[in-house]
Design an enzyme around this catalytic site. Structure first.
Site, PDB file in Angstrom:
ATOM      1  N   ASP A 142       0.899  -1.138  -0.115  1.00 57.44           N
ATOM      2  CA  ASP A 142       0.146   0.314   0.105  1.00 57.44           C
ATOM      3  C   ASP A 142       0.776   1.242  -0.122  1.00 57.44           C
ATOM      4  OD1 ASP A 142      -2.225   1.482   0.642  1.00 57.44           O
ATOM      5  OD2 ASP A 142      -1.482   1.854   2.601  1.00 57.44           O
ATOM      6  N   ASP A 195      -0.235   5.015   0.821  1.00 57.20           N
ATOM      7  CA  ASP A 195      -0.307   6.065   1.736  1.00 57.20           C
ATOM      8  C   ASP A 195      -0.149   5.748   3.185  1.00 57.20           C
ATOM      9  OD1 ASP A 195      -1.369   7.579  -0.343  1.00 57.20           O
ATOM     10  OD2 ASP A 195      -3.582   7.314   0.113  1.00 57.20           O
ATOM     11  N   ASN A 241      -8.596  -1.029   6.065  1.00 62.96           N
ATOM     12  CA  ASN A 241      -9.433  -1.277   4.502  1.00 62.96           C
ATOM     13  C   ASN A 241      -8.785  -2.181   3.657  1.00 62.96           C
ATOM     14  OD1 ASN A 241     -11.480   0.950   5.209  1.00 62.96           O
ATOM     15  ND2 ASN A 241     -10.029   2.353   4.875  1.00 62.96           N
TER      16      ASN A 241
END
Length: 318
Positions: free
Chosen positions: A71, A73, A249
């Site tokens: 990922d 961010d 998430n």
């Protein structure tokens, strides 16, 4: 005034999103995987680092059916790539101050609340797409290179970068997986010497953005679909692969692989990782990590920008 959903409603929505991938999620994931593979073929001359001595058990040197998925961010980079990209576009007069303030506020609200409001997410997406509509892909890619140097290069987490390099040194491919535009994600991946990037695919015709997406933003279940599609195309075994993220998430993506890592995790991912026995790494300062309940996954840029925007909005209301 922004309304905050009840914790029960927010959790129910997130739980539903994490359980299933919609047809749009599948489309977004497959489109992102296809775009990432095209980028890889364009850079086929790049050589991965030679395998190191192999003192560590993981990653396994020479295991070419394994790869790593990161990922972006607050996992690889402090803050939100889309927010930094927006700052760069604002500096170049792509949109007005009130649009920057609204975008920053929505980013800050999401991070502080720790959950997503579908209406806000749709508004952010629509705003971003309207900004790039009618501009050429080549123009924004060139601007993206400049914005990386201005706002992103100094925000890479050294610890996460070292993890990615370990996979490269083992002869494995390393991919970014992010909701940021695939063009932006590809620039970051190339600058870091990674294999490529899976990102949100904006539709373009004859090299010009139409203002529409292919599927939906590469987020939540869509990320898992992108990883699954890429693994099939690359003949990877997901049980041998690793994935890294800061956010709950991304539990669907993390759950796909044999080696999931929680990096700078938000409170929900930290709890889930401990329950599942996943590996954790935290490269924030002790003070920032202690604030994970407001999640530190926010990123300094997004929260600071949102706070400034909130003050400006309040002043205008007076």
């Amino acid at each position: 005034m922004l309304s905050r959903p009840s914790p029960r409603r927010a959790w129910a929505w997130l739980a539903h999103r994490s359980r299933s991938a919609t047809a749009r999620s599948v489309l977004a994931g497959e489109a992102s995987a296809e775009a990432a593979r095209k980028k890889e073929l364009e850079q086929v001359g790049r050589e991965l680092a030679a395998a190191g001595p192999g003192e560590e058990v993981f990653p396994v040197v020479g295991d070419t059916r394994a790869a790593a998925f990161f990922d972006l961010d607050n996992t690889v980079m402090q803050g939100a790539a889309l927010f930094h990209f927006g700052r760069g576009l604002y500096k170049r007069d792509f949109f007005e101050k009130r649009e920057l303030a609204r975008f920053a506020w929505q980013q800050a609200w999401f991070r502080v609340a720790g959950s997503e409001n579908p209406g806000h997410m749709e508004d952010v997406r629509s705003s971003a797409l309207s900004i790039v509509e009618g501009h050429s892909v080549s123009e924004l890619t060139a601007i993206g290179e400049e914005i990386y140097d201005e706002y992103m290069a100094g925000r890479i987490w050294p610890g996460t970068r070292a993890l990615a390099q370990a996979h490269l040194d083992a002869g494995q491919k390393v991919w970014l997986v992010t909701a940021a535009p695939v063009e932006t994600a590809t620039i970051i991946a190339r600058r870091l010497g990674l294999t490529g990037a899976l990102g949100t695919v904006a539709e373009s015709v004859d090299g010009v953005y139409t203002g529409r997406l292919v599927g939906e933003p590469l987020h939540g279940p869509a990320k898992a679909e992108a990883v699954r599609a890429l693994a099939a195309a690359e003949d990877l075994e997901l049980d041998r692969c690793a994935a890294y993220s800061d956010s709950a998430n991304d539990i669907p993506m993390l759950s796909l692989v044999g080696y999931p890592y929680a990096i700078n995790p938000d409170s929900r991912l930290r709890g889930h990782a401990r329950e599942m026995g996943w590996r954790l790494r935290d490269y924030r300062t002790a003070r920032k990590a202690a604030k994970a309940g407001i999640p530190a996954a926010a990123g300094v840029g997004a929260v600071a920008g949102g706070a400034v925007a909130a003050v400006a909005i309040q002043r205008r209301r007076r």
